[in-house]
Scaffold this motif. Structure first.
Motif, PDB file in Angstrom:
ATOM      1  N   LEU A 127       0.721  -1.179   0.114  1.00 36.68           N
ATOM      2  CA  LEU A 127       0.013   0.116  -0.028  1.00 36.68           C
ATOM      3  C   LEU A 127       0.675   1.187   0.088  1.00 36.68           C
ATOM      4  O   LEU A 127       0.406   2.282   0.035  1.00 36.68           O
ATOM      5  CB  LEU A 127      -0.972   0.148   1.275  1.00 36.68           C
ATOM      6  N   GLY A 128       2.180   0.948   0.130  1.00 34.90           N
ATOM      7  CA  GLY A 128       3.036   2.352   0.067  1.00 34.90           C
ATOM      8  C   GLY A 128       2.676   3.147   1.430  1.00 34.90           C
ATOM      9  O   GLY A 128       2.831   4.353   1.246  1.00 34.90           O
ATOM     10  N   VAL A 129       2.710   2.502   2.567  1.00 33.01           N
ATOM     11  CA  VAL A 129       2.428   3.128   3.837  1.00 33.01           C
ATOM     12  C   VAL A 129       3.764   2.947   4.797  1.00 33.01           C
ATOM     13  O   VAL A 129       4.322   1.785   4.678  1.00 33.01           O
ATOM     14  CB  VAL A 129       1.274   2.347   4.457  1.00 33.01           C
ATOM     15  N   PRO A 130       4.304   3.819   5.444  1.00 34.91           N
ATOM     16  CA  PRO A 130       5.547   3.873   6.276  1.00 34.91           C
ATOM     17  C   PRO A 130       5.215   2.725   7.463  1.00 34.91           C
ATOM     18  O   PRO A 130       4.252   2.591   7.941  1.00 34.91           O
ATOM     19  CB  PRO A 130       5.723   5.269   6.981  1.00 34.91           C
ATOM     20  N   PHE A 131       6.411   1.821   7.541  1.00 34.89           N
ATOM     21  CA  PHE A 131       6.445   1.033   8.586  1.00 34.89           C
ATOM     22  C   PHE A 131       6.205   1.539  10.049  1.00 34.89           C
ATOM     23  O   PHE A 131       5.778   0.979  10.872  1.00 34.89           O
ATOM     24  CB  PHE A 131       7.880   0.496   8.615  1.00 34.89           C
ATOM     25  N   ARG A 171      -2.447  10.058  -2.119  1.00 35.88           N
ATOM     26  CA  ARG A 171      -2.154   9.038  -3.543  1.00 35.88           C
ATOM     27  C   ARG A 171      -2.887   9.848  -4.676  1.00 35.88           C
ATOM     28  O   ARG A 171      -2.458   9.646  -5.719  1.00 35.88           O
ATOM     29  CB  ARG A 171      -2.586   7.992  -3.238  1.00 35.88           C
ATOM     30  N   GLN A 172      -3.995  10.398  -4.459  1.00 36.34           N
ATOM     31  CA  GLN A 172      -4.780  11.069  -5.429  1.00 36.34           C
ATOM     32  C   GLN A 172      -4.148  12.224  -5.903  1.00 36.34           C
ATOM     33  O   GLN A 172      -3.707  12.424  -7.218  1.00 36.34           O
ATOM     34  CB  GLN A 172      -6.152  11.788  -5.033  1.00 36.34           C
ATOM     35  N   LYS A 173      -3.492  13.105  -5.243  1.00 33.92           N
ATOM     36  CA  LYS A 173      -2.608  14.021  -5.553  1.00 33.92           C
ATOM     37  C   LYS A 173      -1.202  13.879  -6.267  1.00 33.92           C
ATOM     38  O   LYS A 173      -1.003  14.425  -7.290  1.00 33.92           O
ATOM     39  CB  LYS A 173      -2.283  15.194  -4.279  1.00 33.92           C
ATOM     40  N   GLN A 174      -0.538  12.927  -5.558  1.00 39.02           N
ATOM     41  CA  GLN A 174       0.631  12.506  -6.006  1.00 39.02           C
ATOM     42  C   GLN A 174       0.729  11.007  -6.090  1.00 39.02           C
ATOM     43  O   GLN A 174       1.114  10.214  -5.163  1.00 39.02           O
ATOM     44  CB  GLN A 174       1.588  12.787  -4.815  1.00 39.02           C
ATOM     45  N   PRO A 175       0.192  10.582  -7.088  1.00 36.59           N
ATOM     46  CA  PRO A 175       0.312   9.007  -7.649  1.00 36.59           C
ATOM     47  C   PRO A 175       1.842   8.402  -7.473  1.00 36.59           C
ATOM     48  O   PRO A 175       2.608   9.013  -7.876  1.00 36.59           O
ATOM     49  CB  PRO A 175      -0.253   8.665  -8.786  1.00 36.59           C
ATOM     50  N   GLY A 176       1.480   7.124  -6.886  1.00 38.06           N
ATOM     51  CA  GLY A 176       3.030   6.378  -6.811  1.00 38.06           C
ATOM     52  C   GLY A 176       2.725   4.998  -7.604  1.00 38.06           C
ATOM     53  O   GLY A 176       1.848   4.994  -8.469  1.00 38.06           O
ATOM     54  N   SER A 181      -2.692   3.976  -5.515  1.00 38.48           N
ATOM     55  CA  SER A 181      -2.690   4.831  -6.638  1.00 38.48           C
ATOM     56  C   SER A 181      -3.120   4.090  -7.777  1.00 38.48           C
ATOM     57  O   SER A 181      -3.946   4.565  -8.597  1.00 38.48           O
ATOM     58  CB  SER A 181      -1.256   5.142  -7.010  1.00 38.48           C
ATOM     59  N   GLN A 182      -2.891   2.816  -7.849  1.00 41.17           N
ATOM     60  CA  GLN A 182      -3.215   1.728  -8.946  1.00 41.17           C
ATOM     61  C   GLN A 182      -4.813   1.714  -9.024  1.00 41.17           C
ATOM     62  O   GLN A 182      -5.297   1.805  -9.983  1.00 41.17           O
ATOM     63  CB  GLN A 182      -2.449   0.327  -8.966  1.00 41.17           C
ATOM     64  N   LEU A 183      -5.394   1.556  -7.852  1.00 42.03           N
ATOM     65  CA  LEU A 183      -6.756   1.590  -7.672  1.00 42.03           C
ATOM     66  C   LEU A 183      -7.547   2.781  -8.048  1.00 42.03           C
ATOM     67  O   LEU A 183      -8.677   2.562  -8.875  1.00 42.03           O
ATOM     68  CB  LEU A 183      -7.290   1.329  -6.275  1.00 42.03           C
TER      69      LEU A 183
END
Ligand code: HEM
Length: 373
Positions: A127-131, A171-176, A181-183
């Motif tokens: 999900l690209g979330v910090p540990f 993620r909507q502002k800055q997709p990765g 972001s893929q969803l």
């Protein structure tokens, strides 16, 4: 084996049908005359008066059409190929955690030192979330899933949802490259409903997509440690790992909203064996009982890594079946393989009857798993 279908009373005092026979559970999981929604939600039976779970979700007329569309987007992002790509990542995390564990003081709690960090890191990467945020989700999830106080559960869920809302905005502002972001990139539905679905999925992944694989890893390690003949068999023939994974999945307690199983409501009258579910009736589909049905699994309590066939229903079946089965299987396969390779003398550091299940959590995980090596 007792009866396959019984009339029971829920802890809230409402009537429900309990279904525990394998054939009946599987067939009803695939039957679209049953759903998570209720035809008249205000009349719906409740499982519990103090628990958020065990209530109807959504509208019964639109349930299957809307969910089909949503699953299409989900399957695009979490395709088998995309999930397959996580296997080397899982191996890297497992190797690092097993090395850390081997340098720890003994005994150690396998759940805290290995299983939970492994599944948590996998979800964070996906999900690209910090540990660093993991401890927060753990706390909110535990609060949200406890079944004793509805206010506390609501607070836990609200905190998790507001974290997810912030993540979605970023993620909507800055997709990765991450799944959130893929969803959004895979969006076919321009309505606000889509955002709600993404939010529900992401919070579900941070909660159950983390807790359930962790608890299956704990149970897997426990089953192997307490069945040395099966562990020996696996060591002699590592190709048996795929069978061991299925047998662990069959015997551990899969996630369910209630102790008696997954909650469904009849959308119309349904003949089920000798009984008829009336439109609106609550039906509890017990995966644990189905996985122990001796008509399908001879000697069902025995842990047998060579059991074949092993058509367990731990991931559900049909329309709502878990679509992360590859990820869950890879976490068990690689997680247990790495653990027992790295710590070949791994064993339980307490009497098995001292082990407690987290009664308050639906994922059915062990409260603690003390091990030594
Ligand atoms: C050992 C691991 C796991 C088990 C045993 C498991 C089991 C299940 C079961 C039984 C269902 C069906 C629920 C129903 O019919 O009401 C389900 C659905 C689901 N699971 Fe899993 N799961 C596991 C791992 C995961 C993971 C790792 C994720 C996410 C990262 C995940 C995400 C989901 C989602 C999103 C659904 C809902 C699918 C839908 O609504 O169409 N699960 N899972």
């Amino acid at each position: 084996m007792g009866r396959s279908i019984e009339r029971i009373e829920t802890p809230a005092g409402d009537p429900a049908w309990w279904v525990g026979g394998y054939a009946e559970v599987k067939s009803l999981l695939g039957d679209q005359r049953l759903g998570k929604a209720h035809p008249e939600p205000a009349q719906a039976g409740r499982y519990s008066s103090v628990d958020l779970a065990g209530r109807p979700i959504g509208g019964s007329d639109t349930e299957y059409a809307e969910h089909t569309e949503w699953r299409r987007s989900m399957n695009k992002v979490f395709s088998p190929q995309n999930l397959e790509r996580m296997t080397p990542v899982i191996r890297e995390i497992a190797t690092e955690l097993a090395a850390d564990l081997s340098s720890k003081n003994r005994p150690a709690n396998l759940s805290d030192a290995y299983s939970t960090p492994l599944s948590s890191r996998v979800i964070c990467l996906l999900l690209g979330v910090p540990f660093e945020d993991i401890e927060q989700f753990r706390e909110w999830t535990a609060e949200g899933a406890q079944a004793a106080d509805i206010e506390r559960a609501m607070t836990g869920i609200r905190l998790l949802m507001s974290y997810v809302a912030g993540l979605m905005r970023r993620r909507q502002k800055q997709p990765g490259e991450d799944a959130v972001s893929q969803l959004f990139a895979a969006r076919t539905d321009p309505s606000k409903l889509y955002e709600g679905r993404v939010a529900k999925l992401v919070s579900g992944m941070l909660a159950f997509g983390r807790e359930t694989p962790a608890s299956s890893l704990d149970w897997g390690a426990l089953l192997l440690m307490s069945n040395p003949d099966q562990l020996e068999l696996l060591r002699e023939n590592p190709a048996l790992m795929a069978g061991a994974v299925e047998e662990i999945l069959r015997l551990f307690r899969p996630p369910a909203a209630t102790r008696e199983g997954l909650v469904r409501y009849a959308h119309e009258d349904i003949e089920a064996g000798e009984v008829t579910f009336r439109r609106g009736d609550m039906v509890l589909l017990d995966l644990v009982a189905a996985n122990h049905d001796e008509r399908v699994f001879p000697d069902p309590d025995r842990f047998d890594i060579t059991r074949s066939p092993n058509p367990h229903v731990s991931f559900g079946h049909g329309f709502y079946m878990c679509n992360f089965t590859r990820l869950a299987r890879a976490e068990l396969d690689v997680g247990l393989g790495t653990l027992f390779d790295r710590l070949p003398t791994l064993r339980l550091a307490t009497a098995p009857d001292q082990l407690a299940v987290k009664e308050h959590l639906r994922s059915g995980g062990l409260a603690e798993l003390p091990v030594t090596w």
